[in-house]
Design a protein around this motif. Structure first.
Motif, short mmCIF file in Angstrom:
data_model
loop_
_atom_site.label_atom_id
_atom_site.label_comp_id
_atom_site.label_asym_id
_atom_site.label_seq_id
_atom_site.Cartn_x
_atom_site.Cartn_y
_atom_site.Cartn_z
N ALA A 11 27.50 13.17 24.71
CA ALA A 11 26.66 11.98 24.53
C ALA A 11 26.57 11.60 23.06
O ALA A 11 26.60 10.41 22.71
N ALA A 12 26.50 12.59 22.19
CA ALA A 12 26.46 12.31 20.75
C ALA A 12 27.77 11.67 20.30
O ALA A 12 27.77 10.73 19.49
N ALA A 13 28.89 12.14 20.84
CA ALA A 13 30.20 11.57 20.50
C ALA A 13 30.27 10.10 20.94
O ALA A 13 30.75 9.24 20.21
N ALA A 14 29.77 9.83 22.14
CA ALA A 14 29.77 8.45 22.65
C ALA A 14 28.88 7.55 21.80
O ALA A 14 29.21 6.39 21.53
N SER A 15 27.76 8.08 21.36
CA SER A 15 26.85 7.32 20.50
C SER A 15 27.51 6.99 19.16
O SER A 15 27.39 5.85 18.66
N LEU A 16 28.19 7.95 18.58
CA LEU A 16 28.91 7.71 17.32
C LEU A 16 29.98 6.65 17.51
O LEU A 16 30.18 5.78 16.66
N ARG A 17 30.66 6.71 18.66
CA ARG A 17 31.71 5.73 18.96
C ARG A 17 31.10 4.32 19.04
O ARG A 17 31.66 3.35 18.51
N GLN A 18 29.95 4.20 19.67
CA GLN A 18 29.27 2.89 19.79
C GLN A 18 28.82 2.38 18.44
O GLN A 18 28.92 1.18 18.15
N GLN A 19 28.32 3.26 17.59
CA GLN A 19 27.88 2.85 16.26
C GLN A 19 29.01 2.22 15.47
O GLN A 19 28.79 1.30 14.67
N ALA A 20 30.23 2.70 15.68
CA ALA A 20 31.38 2.18 14.94
C ALA A 20 31.65 0.72 15.26
O ALA A 20 32.31 0.03 14.48
N ASP A 21 31.13 0.23 16.37
CA ASP A 21 31.33 -1.18 16.75
C ASP A 21 30.32 -2.12 16.11
O ASP A 21 30.42 -3.33 16.28
N ASP A 22 29.36 -1.57 15.39
CA ASP A 22 28.32 -2.40 14.77
C ASP A 22 28.94 -3.23 13.64
O ASP A 22 29.37 -2.68 12.63
N PRO A 23 28.98 -4.56 13.79
CA PRO A 23 29.63 -5.40 12.77
C PRO A 23 28.89 -5.43 11.43
O PRO A 23 29.47 -5.82 10.42
N SER A 24 27.66 -4.99 11.42
CA SER A 24 26.90 -5.00 10.16
C SER A 24 27.21 -3.78 9.28
O SER A 24 26.80 -3.75 8.12
N LEU A 25 27.94 -2.81 9.82
CA LEU A 25 28.24 -1.61 9.06
C LEU A 25 29.46 -1.80 8.17
O LEU A 25 30.42 -2.48 8.53
N ASP A 26 29.42 -1.15 7.03
CA ASP A 26 30.55 -1.11 6.12
C ASP A 26 31.74 -0.45 6.82
O ASP A 26 31.56 0.45 7.65
N VAL A 27 32.95 -0.87 6.50
CA VAL A 27 34.16 -0.35 7.14
C VAL A 27 34.29 1.17 6.96
O VAL A 27 34.76 1.87 7.86
N ASN A 28 33.85 1.70 5.82
CA ASN A 28 33.92 3.14 5.60
C ASN A 28 32.94 3.90 6.50
O ASN A 28 33.25 5.00 6.96
N ILE A 29 31.80 3.31 6.75
CA ILE A 29 30.84 3.95 7.66
C ILE A 29 31.38 3.90 9.08
O ILE A 29 31.27 4.88 9.83
N CYS A 30 32.00 2.79 9.46
CA CYS A 30 32.61 2.70 10.80
C CYS A 30 33.70 3.76 10.96
O CYS A 30 33.79 4.41 12.00
N GLN A 31 34.51 3.94 9.92
CA GLN A 31 35.57 4.94 9.96
C GLN A 31 34.98 6.35 10.11
O GLN A 31 35.47 7.17 10.89
N ALA A 32 33.90 6.59 9.40
CA ALA A 32 33.23 7.90 9.50
C ALA A 32 32.69 8.11 10.92
O ALA A 32 32.80 9.22 11.46
N CYS A 33 32.14 7.08 11.51
CA CYS A 33 31.62 7.19 12.89
C CYS A 33 32.75 7.48 13.87
O CYS A 33 32.60 8.31 14.78
N LEU A 34 33.88 6.80 13.70
CA LEU A 34 35.02 7.05 14.59
C LEU A 34 35.54 8.47 14.43
O LEU A 34 35.83 9.15 15.41
N ARG A 35 35.65 8.94 13.18
CA ARG A 35 36.11 10.30 12.93
C ARG A 35 35.15 11.32 13.54
O ARG A 35 35.57 12.28 14.18
#
Length: 177
Positions: A11-35
């Motif tokens: 569930a935590a992994a899925a939540s991190l994956r969803q966070q990466a889709d947030d358009p307001s986040l910096d690209v580096n933060i999105c990359q960190a969420c995906l990783r």
């Protein structure tokens, strides 16, 4: 207990994956969420399988000091080696002649082993290969693979899980005779 822990990690992994889709986040933060999503999906599987293996051989596996020490002694390499030996991985020295008699019943775990090893490789790339970006497709695939491994593990009979636990805890490679 370990089933709940594995599902909580997933569930935590899925939540991190969803966070990466947030358009307001910096690209580096999105990359960190995906990783972290890929890595956390792997850890869901690792902790579920190793936790179950300890629980299958230890009475009071949640509280026992012996069980806690045994759980901490299991590592990623040991789990990968035992699983890889089930699928005939040349990397781990599969011998001619196939599996030893003690491992023949575990042949049904080959698909689980292949998926787990792929997931572990994806985790290592996500955690250490910073020159290779992780995209949404890779993160989604890691989540799907983790769900598949968990489902396959849960469908194994108690007897097969116990046999696998014994091999893992003794660090016995099924292709050793």
């Amino acid at each position: 207990m370990t089933h709940q822990i594995g599902l909580a990690w997933l569930a935590a992994a899925a939540s991190l994956r969803q966070q990466a889709d947030d358009p307001s986040l910096d690209v580096n933060i999105c990359q960190a969420c995906l990783r972290r999503s890929v890595s956390t999906a792997y850890y869901a599987v690792f902790h579920l399988i190793t936790g179950d293996c300890v629980a299958l051989v230890c009475i009071d596996a949640d509280e026992s000091p012996v069980a806690q020490r045994l759980r901490r002694s299991l590592n990623h390499s040991d789990l990968k080696k035992v699983l890889a030996s089930l699928i005939g991985s040349v990397e781990y020295g599969r011998k001619q002649g196939g599996l030893s008699p003690i491992a023949l019943p575990l042949q049904c775990m080959q698909a689980l082993a292949e998926t787990f090893i792929g997931l572990q490789n994806a985790r290592e790339a996500a955690d250490y290969a910073f020159d290779q970006p992780v995209d949404a497709v890779k993160a989604d695939q890691a989540l799907a693979n983790a769900e598949d491994v968990i489902s396959e593990w849960q469908q194994l009979s108690l007897d097969l899980k116990q046999q696998f636990a014994q091999l893992l805890l003794l660090r016995v490679m099924p292709n050793q005779r």
